[in-house]
Scaffold this motif. Structure first.
Motif, PDB file in Angstrom:
ATOM      1  N   SER A 104       4.005  -0.902  -4.777  1.00 19.06           N
ATOM      2  CA  SER A 104       4.747  -1.092  -3.770  1.00 19.06           C
ATOM      3  C   SER A 104       6.439  -1.414  -3.954  1.00 19.06           C
ATOM      4  O   SER A 104       6.929  -0.875  -3.153  1.00 19.06           O
ATOM      5  N   LEU A 156      -2.508   8.523   8.901  1.00 15.79           N
ATOM      6  CA  LEU A 156      -2.790   7.106   9.516  1.00 15.79           C
ATOM      7  C   LEU A 156      -3.661   6.216   8.510  1.00 15.79           C
ATOM      8  O   LEU A 156      -3.268   5.211   7.853  1.00 15.79           O
ATOM      9  N   VAL A 158      -3.592   6.730   5.164  1.00 11.71           N
ATOM     10  CA  VAL A 158      -2.803   6.396   3.974  1.00 11.71           C
ATOM     11  C   VAL A 158      -1.839   5.345   4.423  1.00 11.71           C
ATOM     12  O   VAL A 158      -1.689   4.382   3.590  1.00 11.71           O
ATOM     13  N   ALA A 159      -1.163   5.336   5.532  1.00 10.56           N
ATOM     14  CA  ALA A 159      -0.279   4.444   6.211  1.00 10.56           C
ATOM     15  C   ALA A 159      -0.858   3.260   6.156  1.00 10.56           C
ATOM     16  O   ALA A 159      -0.273   2.100   5.916  1.00 10.56           O
ATOM     17  N   VAL A 160      -2.243   3.132   6.545  1.00  4.19           N
ATOM     18  CA  VAL A 160      -2.728   1.768   6.849  1.00  4.19           C
ATOM     19  C   VAL A 160      -2.860   1.037   5.042  1.00  4.19           C
ATOM     20  O   VAL A 160      -2.656  -0.203   4.886  1.00  4.19           O
ATOM     21  N   ASP A 162      -0.862   1.680   2.582  1.00  2.05           N
ATOM     22  CA  ASP A 162       0.282   1.337   2.195  1.00  2.05           C
ATOM     23  C   ASP A 162       0.799  -0.073   2.873  1.00  2.05           C
ATOM     24  O   ASP A 162       1.142  -1.087   2.001  1.00  2.05           O
ATOM     25  N   GLY A 163       0.671  -0.069   4.228  1.00  4.16           N
ATOM     26  CA  GLY A 163       1.113  -1.149   5.160  1.00  4.16           C
ATOM     27  C   GLY A 163       0.500  -2.423   4.608  1.00  4.16           C
ATOM     28  O   GLY A 163       1.075  -3.498   4.557  1.00  4.16           O
ATOM     29  N   LEU A 164      -1.056  -2.408   4.659  1.00  5.90           N
ATOM     30  CA  LEU A 164      -1.797  -3.786   4.257  1.00  5.90           C
ATOM     31  C   LEU A 164      -1.264  -4.281   2.983  1.00  5.90           C
ATOM     32  O   LEU A 164      -1.346  -5.275   2.808  1.00  5.90           O
ATOM     33  N   TYR A 166       1.675  -4.521   1.721  1.00  3.96           N
ATOM     34  CA  TYR A 166       2.749  -5.176   1.756  1.00  3.96           C
ATOM     35  C   TYR A 166       2.555  -6.795   2.453  1.00  3.96           C
ATOM     36  O   TYR A 166       2.867  -7.614   2.110  1.00  3.96           O
ATOM     37  N   GLN A 167       1.680  -6.571   3.505  1.00  2.00           N
ATOM     38  CA  GLN A 167       1.339  -7.746   4.318  1.00  2.00           C
ATOM     39  C   GLN A 167       0.449  -8.627   3.189  1.00  2.00           C
ATOM     40  O   GLN A 167       0.650  -9.994   3.101  1.00  2.00           O
TER      41      GLN A 167
ATOM     42  N   VAL B 111       8.597  -7.853  -2.240  1.00  2.00           N
ATOM     43  CA  VAL B 111       7.422  -8.149  -2.882  1.00  2.00           C
ATOM     44  C   VAL B 111       7.639  -8.413  -4.362  1.00  2.00           C
ATOM     45  O   VAL B 111       6.771  -8.932  -5.222  1.00  2.00           O
ATOM     46  N   TYR B 125       6.235 -11.260   9.230  1.00  2.00           N
ATOM     47  CA  TYR B 125       5.015 -10.678   9.534  1.00  2.00           C
ATOM     48  C   TYR B 125       3.904 -11.685  10.133  1.00  2.00           C
ATOM     49  O   TYR B 125       3.309 -11.148  10.934  1.00  2.00           O
ATOM     50  N   ARG B 129       2.544 -10.190  13.435  1.00  2.00           N
ATOM     51  CA  ARG B 129       1.080 -10.007  13.676  1.00  2.00           C
ATOM     52  C   ARG B 129       0.735 -10.819  14.983  1.00  2.00           C
ATOM     53  O   ARG B 129       0.039 -10.461  15.739  1.00  2.00           O
ATOM     54  N   ALA B 159       0.770  -2.476   9.861  1.00  5.07           N
ATOM     55  CA  ALA B 159       0.672  -1.524   8.758  1.00  5.07           C
ATOM     56  C   ALA B 159       0.820  -0.235   8.877  1.00  5.07           C
ATOM     57  O   ALA B 159       1.594   0.438   8.146  1.00  5.07           O
ATOM     58  N   VAL B 160       0.026   0.265   9.943  1.00  4.09           N
ATOM     59  CA  VAL B 160       0.501   1.730  10.341  1.00  4.09           C
ATOM     60  C   VAL B 160       1.982   1.998  10.508  1.00  4.09           C
ATOM     61  O   VAL B 160       2.533   3.088  10.044  1.00  4.09           O
ATOM     62  N   ASP B 162       4.531   0.517   9.319  1.00  2.00           N
ATOM     63  CA  ASP B 162       5.539   0.356   8.071  1.00  2.00           C
ATOM     64  C   ASP B 162       4.997   1.657   7.429  1.00  2.00           C
ATOM     65  O   ASP B 162       5.583   2.168   6.554  1.00  2.00           O
ATOM     66  N   GLY B 163       3.585   1.861   7.129  1.00  7.01           N
ATOM     67  CA  GLY B 163       3.121   2.810   6.214  1.00  7.01           C
ATOM     68  C   GLY B 163       3.742   4.257   6.536  1.00  7.01           C
ATOM     69  O   GLY B 163       4.262   5.074   5.626  1.00  7.01           O
ATOM     70  N   LEU B 164       3.779   4.350   7.962  1.00  8.35           N
ATOM     71  CA  LEU B 164       4.153   5.750   8.216  1.00  8.35           C
ATOM     72  C   LEU B 164       5.757   6.113   7.925  1.00  8.35           C
ATOM     73  O   LEU B 164       6.238   7.076   7.777  1.00  8.35           O
ATOM     74  N   GLN B 167       6.005   7.302   4.749  1.00  5.38           N
ATOM     75  CA  GLN B 167       5.946   8.751   4.406  1.00  5.38           C
ATOM     76  C   GLN B 167       6.692   9.557   5.246  1.00  5.38           C
ATOM     77  O   GLN B 167       7.306  10.761   4.635  1.00  5.38           O
TER      78      GLN B 167
END
Lengths: 193, 193
Positions: A104, A156, A158-160, A162-164, A166-167, B111, B125, B129, B159-160, B162-164, B167
């Motif tokens: 990350s 989407l 992949v984004a979920v 990665d994003g999860l 970090y959280q 992180v 976050y 959330r 998460a979506v 941030d992850g997007l 990318q």
């Protein structure tokens, strides 16, 4: 005898290289790649900087080895993913926060100017989106229950993931990463039997 | 007259501080926070380091101002989000890659061990959330069409987004960030009329 000695020396060299890569992973998790110094890696592995440079002549050469190691983490070749295995991968990741932290931190840095890992991540995401689309197609066919194609769903997914991460790294008590990822799979709907 | 002069000096100071924060945002986008130096910020804004230290005595003090600036980006207070406005926010973000890059680089670094932005992001976050859960509840009630609660959907939505961003920053030609986010909203299903 010469042959045996040769092998032993090579094996010793490989073991030492693997130790150095592990040390680099830890230093990057702590400080990021830009914040990591060859001196910190050398110290962690009990080498002089000269000794470290013998194995990896530059910091970028060491990064290449770290990224190659990263490619082993997912444990499956790109083409063999199945949607149900992804939930297991996320479970597994939740047991190795150090590895997730290294990844990350590197991903975050990779978007800065001229970062040496940028090309790696750009290519990796192209590949991973394609392999996720293939896994979704194997599971759902050409359309998911919600009408999206596998190709549009893959970024989407992949984004979920990665994003999860970090959280979860920031607040592991509050974020149930594997549970949240299973919730996302539920959003995708049930494959038509 | 003294009063007017005083105001002018204060206004000039504030303008100068705003310039410094903008320069810091750009330097962080380029190099990350750990890679950013006060010297680089001073140079970009045409100050000596001494002059910069007059406004921000430490690098961490400057980071606090940067993060406060970041809180302005979303343009709406936490409690006033609506689901349809989120799609507009993502459209808007796609027009300001520099700002997204600064944020994504900082999140990635946060992180790592002892990073000065870690607490900020952890608290942010938690807050985001909660406000996303409230927006989802206003739109869908206590359950989304797929059966998930707003509270379990909120981390996925964040998460979506941030992850997007990662990318998209890595490969803007291949990733349609606003389109992908609208696809995600479609996954959530239609609110019961």
């Amino acid at each position: 005898m010469a042959y045996r000695d040769g092998m032993t020396a090579r094996a010793r060299t490989e073991e030492r290289r693997a130790e150095i890569v592990r040390a680099a992973l830890a230093v990057i998790a702590e400080r990021g790649y830009r914040g990591a110094s060859m001196a910190a890696v050398a110290e962690r592995v009990g080498l002089t900087q000269q000794g470290l440079l013998h194995h990896f002549p530059t910091k970028d050469a060491l990064l290449v080895a770290v990224l190659r190691e990263r490619d082993q983490w997912d444990a499956l070749p790109d083409t063999r993913w199945r949607v149900d295995l992804l939930a297991s991968l996320v479970e597994y990741n939740a047991m190795r926060p150090g590895v997730v932290q290294t990844f990350s931190a590197l991903l975050g840095e990779s978007v800065t100017e001229g970062h040496p890992a940028r090309e790696y991540f750009t290519e990796r995401y192209t590949r991973v989106r394609a392999s996720m689309a293939a896994a979704l197609r194997a599971e759902y066919g050409d359309r998911l229950p919600n009408g999206l194609t596998p190709e549009r769903t893959a970024p989407l997914l992949v984004a979920v993931m990665d994003g999860l991460q970090y959280q979860w790294l920031l607040d592991p008590e509050s974020v149930d990463m594997p549970g949240a990822f299973r919730d996302f799979l539920r959003l995708l709907g049930e494959p038509a039997g």
